[in-house]
Design an enzyme around this catalytic site. Structure first.
Site, PDB file in Angstrom:
ATOM      1  N   TYR A 159     -45.698  -5.688   9.319  1.00 22.37           N
ATOM      2  CA  TYR A 159     -44.901  -6.720  10.008  1.00 22.37           C
ATOM      3  C   TYR A 159     -43.994  -6.046  11.040  1.00 22.37           C
ATOM      4  O   TYR A 159     -43.919  -6.464  12.191  1.00 22.37           O
ATOM      5  CB  TYR A 159     -44.074  -7.475   8.964  1.00 22.37           C
ATOM      6  CG  TYR A 159     -43.221  -8.599   9.492  1.00 22.37           C
ATOM      7  CD1 TYR A 159     -43.784  -9.841   9.801  1.00 22.37           C
ATOM      8  CD2 TYR A 159     -41.841  -8.454   9.659  1.00 22.37           C
ATOM      9  CE1 TYR A 159     -42.993 -10.896  10.260  1.00 22.37           C
ATOM     10  CE2 TYR A 159     -41.044  -9.494  10.118  1.00 22.37           C
ATOM     11  CZ  TYR A 159     -41.624 -10.712  10.413  1.00 22.37           C
ATOM     12  OH  TYR A 159     -40.843 -11.752  10.871  1.00 22.37           O
ATOM     13  N   LYS A 163     -43.771  -6.380  15.151  1.00 17.84           N
ATOM     14  CA  LYS A 163     -42.541  -6.775  15.846  1.00 17.84           C
ATOM     15  C   LYS A 163     -42.085  -5.690  16.835  1.00 17.84           C
ATOM     16  O   LYS A 163     -41.551  -6.005  17.895  1.00 17.84           O
ATOM     17  CB  LYS A 163     -41.444  -7.096  14.822  1.00 17.84           C
ATOM     18  CG  LYS A 163     -41.768  -8.311  13.942  1.00 17.84           C
ATOM     19  CD  LYS A 163     -41.887  -9.594  14.756  1.00 17.84           C
ATOM     20  CE  LYS A 163     -42.066 -10.829  13.909  1.00 17.84           C
ATOM     21  NZ  LYS A 163     -42.131 -12.075  14.697  1.00 17.84           N
TER      22      LYS A 163
HETATM   23  N1  LIG Z   1     -37.872 -16.448   8.413  1.00 15.69           N
HETATM   24  C1  LIG Z   1     -37.384 -15.245   8.646  1.00 15.69           C
HETATM   25  O1  LIG Z   1     -36.688 -14.645   7.798  1.00 15.69           O
HETATM   26  C2  LIG Z   1     -37.613 -14.594   9.975  1.00 15.69           C
HETATM   27  C3  LIG Z   1     -36.821 -13.501  10.342  1.00 15.69           C
HETATM   28  C4  LIG Z   1     -37.015 -12.890  11.575  1.00 15.69           C
HETATM   29  C5  LIG Z   1     -37.992 -13.355  12.426  1.00 15.69           C
HETATM   30  N2  LIG Z   1     -38.765 -14.410  12.040  1.00 15.69           N
HETATM   31  C6  LIG Z   1     -39.796 -14.843  12.978  1.00 15.69           C
HETATM   32  O2  LIG Z   1     -39.529 -16.181  13.346  1.00 15.69           O
HETATM   33  C7  LIG Z   1     -40.741 -16.810  13.773  1.00 15.69           C
HETATM   34  C8  LIG Z   1     -40.864 -18.176  13.108  1.00 15.69           C
HETATM   35  O3  LIG Z   1     -41.074 -17.973  11.717  1.00 15.69           O
HETATM   36  P1  LIG Z   1     -40.516 -18.944  10.581  1.00 15.69           P
HETATM   37  O4  LIG Z   1     -39.636 -18.116   9.718  1.00 15.69           O
HETATM   38  O5  LIG Z   1     -40.026 -20.204  11.156  1.00 15.69           O
HETATM   39  O6  LIG Z   1     -41.855 -19.142   9.734  1.00 15.69           O
HETATM   40  P2  LIG Z   1     -42.731 -20.425   9.343  1.00 15.69           P
HETATM   41  O7  LIG Z   1     -41.869 -21.516   8.834  1.00 15.69           O
HETATM   42  O8  LIG Z   1     -43.791 -19.884   8.437  1.00 15.69           O
HETATM   43  O9  LIG Z   1     -43.347 -20.861  10.732  1.00 15.69           O
HETATM   44  C9  LIG Z   1     -44.312 -20.073  11.385  1.00 15.69           C
HETATM   45  C10 LIG Z   1     -45.002 -20.904  12.437  1.00 15.69           C
HETATM   46  O10 LIG Z   1     -46.008 -20.116  13.072  1.00 15.69           O
HETATM   47  C11 LIG Z   1     -47.223 -20.850  13.100  1.00 15.69           C
HETATM   48  N3  LIG Z   1     -48.370 -19.940  13.100  1.00 15.69           N
HETATM   49  C12 LIG Z   1     -48.642 -18.952  12.221  1.00 15.69           C
HETATM   50  N4  LIG Z   1     -49.799 -18.355  12.540  1.00 15.69           N
HETATM   51  C13 LIG Z   1     -50.267 -18.970  13.658  1.00 15.69           C
HETATM   52  C14 LIG Z   1     -51.421 -18.815  14.464  1.00 15.69           C
HETATM   53  N5  LIG Z   1     -52.348 -17.890  14.186  1.00 15.69           N
HETATM   54  N6  LIG Z   1     -51.584 -19.620  15.532  1.00 15.69           N
HETATM   55  C15 LIG Z   1     -50.655 -20.573  15.831  1.00 15.69           C
HETATM   56  N7  LIG Z   1     -49.547 -20.760  15.106  1.00 15.69           N
HETATM   57  C16 LIG Z   1     -49.352 -19.978  14.022  1.00 15.69           C
HETATM   58  C17 LIG Z   1     -47.153 -21.723  11.864  1.00 15.69           C
HETATM   59  O11 LIG Z   1     -47.927 -22.892  12.001  1.00 15.69           O
HETATM   60  P3  LIG Z   1     -49.390 -23.120  11.408  1.00 15.69           P
HETATM   61  O12 LIG Z   1     -49.421 -22.453  10.070  1.00 15.69           O
HETATM   62  O13 LIG Z   1     -49.503 -24.589  11.398  1.00 15.69           O
HETATM   63  O14 LIG Z   1     -50.287 -22.482  12.410  1.00 15.69           O
HETATM   64  C18 LIG Z   1     -45.686 -22.119  11.867  1.00 15.69           C
HETATM   65  O15 LIG Z   1     -45.473 -23.220  12.718  1.00 15.69           O
HETATM   66  C19 LIG Z   1     -41.868 -15.813  13.420  1.00 15.69           C
HETATM   67  O16 LIG Z   1     -42.236 -15.099  14.564  1.00 15.69           O
HETATM   68  C20 LIG Z   1     -41.196 -14.894  12.413  1.00 15.69           C
HETATM   69  O17 LIG Z   1     -41.810 -13.625  12.355  1.00 15.69           O
HETATM   70  C21 LIG Z   1     -38.597 -15.031  10.860  1.00 15.69           C
END
Ligand SMILES: NC(=O)c1ccc[n+]([C@@H]2O[C@H](COP(=O)([O-])OP(=O)(O)OC[C@H]3O[C@@H](n4cnc5c(N)ncnc54)[C@H](OP(=O)(O)O)[C@@H]3O)[C@@H](O)[C@H]2O)c1
Length: 241
Positions: A159, A163
């Site tokens: 991961y 990033k």
């Molecule tokens: N949550 C944390 O602690 C955290 C911390 C730092 C950064 N982030 C980053 O924040 C961003 C949003 O994550 P989140 O935490 O909101 O997670 P989440 O609730 O799991 O949402 C992830 C989104 O990405 C979409 N997605 C995943 N794979 C995809 C693909 N191959 N094609 C198109 N869409 C895809 C998913 O939709 P579908 O499954 O419907 O495709 C979902 O809408 C990510 O980049 C994550 O790495 C998260």
């Protein structure tokens, strides 16, 4: 920038941060373009926005598929004629302990979190360059910040690699676009509440003390987007106190 009538494309808008940002920019009057794989969830977000008499459309697209991105961007231009802001937000988590014998998990994080964002950006960038205007907002993670403290990284090797890759792309892109009116921001949030960890099969994926509220993180995204046209926020790091 005022978001009224701006076309804002958000990948990963079916849930989590992408959905929260979509609802916020819609309230500001933006035309919201929702991209993800799960049609049912995308439809729910669109309907929620439409219910508030705001404009949104969804496009089912797996960002690991470069042809699908090409077709999706073409369809977005057909429908909206323009794009003002691209939020590269879609992402997946891979837990090293769970994925240790699963190379497909490692492939998935790199293809989604890095290559997917790069390909989406390249599909829209020529248009931004032609107009000499646009905003690319890349959601990265504190695991992609260069100066993250030692001792905290073991669980996110693949991961983190994905990033760091997109952090490098973000920086290089900003260098390329220096002197233009195209903005590029790298956004580095720490952990926040979403389905990211549950989707990856991690134990205790919700309500952890290290998690920020999704709404609070989305507010920071909105803040960056609504700065005046001539104010560039290059990098934002946010973490739980
Ligand atoms: N949550 C944390 O602690 C955290 C911390 C730092 C950064 N982030 C980053 O924040 C961003 C949003 O994550 P989140 O935490 O909101 O997670 P989440 O609730 O799991 O949402 C992830 C989104 O990405 C979409 N997605 C995943 N794979 C995809 C693909 N191959 N094609 C198109 N869409 C895809 C998913 O939709 P579908 O499954 O419907 O495709 C979902 O809408 C990510 O980049 C994550 O790495 C998260």
């Amino acid at each position: 920038m005022k978001l009224k009538d701006k076309v804002v494309v958000i990948t990963g808008a079916s849930q989590g941060l992408g959905k929260a940002v979509a609802l916020k920019v819609a309230r500001e009057g933006a035309k919201v373009v929702l991209v993800a794989r799960t049609e049912k969830l995308l439809k729910e977000v669109k309907e929620k926005i439409n219910k508030d008499r705001r404009e949104a459309e969804y496009f089912v697209c797996d960002i690991r598929d470069s042809d699908a991105i090409k077709k999706t961007v073409k369809r977005i231009f057909e429908k909206f004629k323009t794009i003002d802001i691209l939020v590269n937000n879609a992402g997946v988590w891979s837990d090293e302990e769970l994925e240790i014998n699963k190379p497909e998990g490692r492939k998935n994080v790199v293809e989604t979190n890095a290559l997917g964002h790069i390909n989406f950006t390249y599909e829209i960038l020529p248009y931004f360059k032609k107009r000499n205007r646009g905003y690319i907002f890349n959601v990265i993670s504190t695991s992609g910040v260069g100066d993250i403290p030692d001792g905290n990284n073991a669980a996110w090797k693949s991961y983190g690699a994905s990033k760091w890759a997109i952090a490098g792309f973000t920086k290089a892109l900003r260098d390329e676009l220096k002197g233009t009116k195209i903005k590029v921001t790298g956004f580095f949030p720490g952990g926040f509440e979403s389905n990211l960890y549950a989707n990856a099969g991690r134990k205790n994926p919700h309500n952890q003390p290290w998690m920020m509220k999704t709404e609070d993180v989305a507010d920071v995204v909105l803040f960056a987007m609504t700065r005046p046209e001539d104010v560039l926020i290059e990098k934002i790091v946010v973490a739980k106190m």
